[in-house]
Design an enzyme around this catalytic site. Sequence first.
Site, PDB file in Angstrom:
ATOM      1  N   CYS A  47      70.702  55.191  37.829  1.00  0.00           N
ATOM      2  CA  CYS A  47      69.495  54.364  37.753  1.00  0.00           C
ATOM      3  C   CYS A  47      69.660  53.356  36.624  1.00  0.00           C
ATOM      4  CB  CYS A  47      68.298  55.276  37.481  1.00  0.00           C
ATOM      5  SG  CYS A  47      66.765  54.399  37.141  1.00  0.00           S
ATOM      6  N   SER A  49      67.766  52.827  34.277  1.00  0.00           N
ATOM      7  CA  SER A  49      67.383  53.420  32.985  1.00  0.00           C
ATOM      8  C   SER A  49      68.549  54.162  32.330  1.00  0.00           C
ATOM      9  CB  SER A  49      66.209  54.387  33.162  1.00  0.00           C
ATOM     10  OG  SER A  49      65.112  53.700  33.703  1.00  0.00           O
ATOM     11  N   HIS A  52      70.484  51.444  30.813  1.00  0.00           N
ATOM     12  CA  HIS A  52      69.772  51.022  29.596  1.00  0.00           C
ATOM     13  C   HIS A  52      70.085  51.990  28.450  1.00  0.00           C
ATOM     14  CE1 HIS A  52      67.713  48.065  31.843  1.00  0.00           C
ATOM     15  NE2 HIS A  52      66.508  48.570  31.920  1.00  0.00           N
ATOM     16  N   HIS A  68      69.103  61.315  34.887  1.00  0.00           N
ATOM     17  CA  HIS A  68      67.761  61.913  35.017  1.00  0.00           C
ATOM     18  C   HIS A  68      67.329  62.062  36.466  1.00  0.00           C
ATOM     19  CE1 HIS A  68      67.141  57.558  35.130  1.00  0.00           C
ATOM     20  NE2 HIS A  68      66.114  57.819  35.923  1.00  0.00           N
ATOM     21  N   CYS A 175      63.277  59.723  41.050  1.00  0.00           N
ATOM     22  CA  CYS A 175      62.983  58.502  40.274  1.00  0.00           C
ATOM     23  C   CYS A 175      62.784  57.260  41.145  1.00  0.00           C
ATOM     24  CB  CYS A 175      64.064  58.247  39.226  1.00  0.00           C
ATOM     25  SG  CYS A 175      63.801  56.724  38.314  1.00  0.00           S
TER      26      CYS A 175
HETATM   27  N1  APR Z   1      66.231  37.356  37.197  1.00  0.00           N
HETATM   28  C1  APR Z   1      66.206  37.929  38.436  1.00  0.00           C
HETATM   29  N2  APR Z   1      66.857  39.069  38.733  1.00  0.00           N
HETATM   30  C2  APR Z   1      67.589  39.655  37.759  1.00  0.00           C
HETATM   31  C3  APR Z   1      67.669  39.126  36.447  1.00  0.00           C
HETATM   32  C4  APR Z   1      66.956  37.910  36.194  1.00  0.00           C
HETATM   33  N3  APR Z   1      66.973  37.323  34.997  1.00  0.00           N
HETATM   34  N4  APR Z   1      68.469  39.939  35.702  1.00  0.00           N
HETATM   35  C5  APR Z   1      68.849  40.948  36.509  1.00  0.00           C
HETATM   36  N5  APR Z   1      68.334  40.781  37.759  1.00  0.00           N
HETATM   37  C6  APR Z   1      68.474  41.662  38.923  1.00  0.00           C
HETATM   38  C7  APR Z   1      69.853  42.264  39.105  1.00  0.00           C
HETATM   39  O1  APR Z   1      70.728  41.368  39.795  1.00  0.00           O
HETATM   40  C8  APR Z   1      69.558  43.527  39.923  1.00  0.00           C
HETATM   41  O2  APR Z   1      69.616  43.291  41.312  1.00  0.00           O
HETATM   42  O3  APR Z   1      67.633  42.790  38.735  1.00  0.00           O
HETATM   43  C9  APR Z   1      68.127  43.903  39.520  1.00  0.00           C
HETATM   44  C10 APR Z   1      68.033  45.189  38.677  1.00  0.00           C
HETATM   45  O4  APR Z   1      68.383  46.260  39.494  1.00  0.00           O
HETATM   46  P1  APR Z   1      69.236  47.546  39.030  1.00  0.00           P
HETATM   47  O5  APR Z   1      70.216  47.133  37.988  1.00  0.00           O
HETATM   48  O6  APR Z   1      69.679  48.241  40.275  1.00  0.00           O
HETATM   49  O7  APR Z   1      68.184  48.466  38.241  1.00  0.00           O
HETATM   50  P2  APR Z   1      67.047  49.442  38.829  1.00  0.00           P
HETATM   51  O8  APR Z   1      67.562  50.835  38.887  1.00  0.00           O
HETATM   52  O9  APR Z   1      66.455  48.835  40.043  1.00  0.00           O
HETATM   53  O10 APR Z   1      65.996  49.396  37.618  1.00  0.00           O
HETATM   54  C11 APR Z   1      65.276  48.190  37.326  1.00  0.00           C
HETATM   55  O11 APR Z   1      63.356  49.339  36.457  1.00  0.00           O
HETATM   56  O12 APR Z   1      62.980  51.571  36.026  1.00  0.00           O
HETATM   57  C12 APR Z   1      63.334  50.355  35.494  1.00  0.00           C
HETATM   58  O13 APR Z   1      64.716  50.918  33.627  1.00  0.00           O
HETATM   59  C13 APR Z   1      64.724  50.373  34.913  1.00  0.00           C
HETATM   60  O14 APR Z   1      64.407  48.317  33.767  1.00  0.00           O
HETATM   61  C14 APR Z   1      65.035  48.909  34.897  1.00  0.00           C
HETATM   62  C15 APR Z   1      64.361  48.398  36.147  1.00  0.00           C
END
Ligand code: APR
Length: 375
Positions: A47, A49, A52, A68, A175
């Site tokens: 995930c 997170s 992160h 998690h 999650c």
């Molecule tokens: N503008 C648009 N899209 C973006 C940007 C941006 N500036 N920066 C990143 N992205 C996109 C990425 O290309 C990706 O497709 O955001 C998406 C993030 O997805 P994942 O990395 O798969 O993360 P995910 O598990 O979906 O979690 C997203 O939610 O629960 C929270 O902590 C988690 O902050 C995180 C968020």
Amino acid sequence: MDTLGKTITCLAAIAWKTNSSLSLEEVQVEPPKAGEVRIKMISTGICGSDDHAIKGIIPLKYPFIPGHEGAGIVESIGEGVSSVKPGDKVLTLIVPQCRECSACLNPKGNFCEKQDILPSSGLMLDGTSRFTCKGEKIYHSFRTSTFSEYTVVPEISVVKIDAAAPMDKICVISCEVPTGYGAAVHSAKVTPGSTCVVFGLGGIGSAIVMGCKASGASRIIGVDINEEKFPRARALGVTDCLNPSNLKKPVQEAVKEMTGIGVDFAFEAIGLAETMVAAWDSCHVSHGVCIIIGVSPPNSKFSLSAQTVSTGRTLKGVCLGDYKTKDCFPQLVTAYLQNKINIDPLITHQLPFDQLHKAFELYHAGKTIRCVLLF
Ligand code: APR
Ligand code: ZN
């Protein structure tokens, strides 16, 4: 092998220091103490997170075992544990439900005071760890640490699920599904015919799109800087895709133009202050609802034009779809088993746990929606 009451030696991933790649190590996992449960992990998802945490955006104590979003089988229980027993299929809970604190006793919200995310101690409720590696104490992450063949969690951080649940994929109900799908159907209560915008089309964003679609939204605008996410997002229900880097105007202006005035519901699933503000500014000035799901770095702040607030919009932060985790996650599993929610499109990759590095490479290359690791 009889492991009851004994320390188990097994494989786990350890983050030794900030932003380093994880290393697979032999670790010792102590038996559960009173009020704790030791789980044999079957599957765990990667995930945002966890990423992160590994990068230090969510600050944890090093060295720690990440993870998690997990599904497993109870191996043994400590004294006084009554809600699960050895052999039960369970999900780990990044946010526990203690049923005693001010958060648990309030009908709204779910951010139990016994959570160990913000801030994180990296320790069990008694202030000690159950993991060691090469004689060194290893910290827990979120009191779940699912990137390990065995983990120990407090009883409030684990819940029994239906014995018919498919363990190779059900971990995403721990999650991704509640965080995304739940934000749309349970927190925002997206209405039929409404317009929505989803910032970030990763695992969480994809689950939000599913929730908007299931709620009957007529238009779902998806925003991502990685256009490789667009085809799958369209298949899940996104009607219009926007790449902010290709726009000559701020993305919120584009969203407003597309909808005439602004969307009914905006979701942020990235974790950046600038996209949170863009989500707010994309909302209908009168009744728009802006839901923030992404977790941003410590000390990160955003500011809103104060005049945009008093007209009626709502800004709401949501964690795990506002579901009380122990009460609601088993119901989501049952809903999946009854074909009321389809989690399958959210899982794009499954790899053996020892191919963790390959899984993270795919994640960082933006190739995955959810990669599930199998033990
Ligand atoms: N503008 C648009 N899209 C973006 C940007 C941006 N500036 N920066 C990143 N992205 C996109 C990425 O290309 C990706 O497709 O955001 C998406 C993030 O997805 P994942 O990395 O798969 O993360 P995910 O598990 O979906 O979690 C997203 O939610 O629960 C929270 O902590 C988690 O902050 C995180 C968020
Ligand atoms: Zn609580």
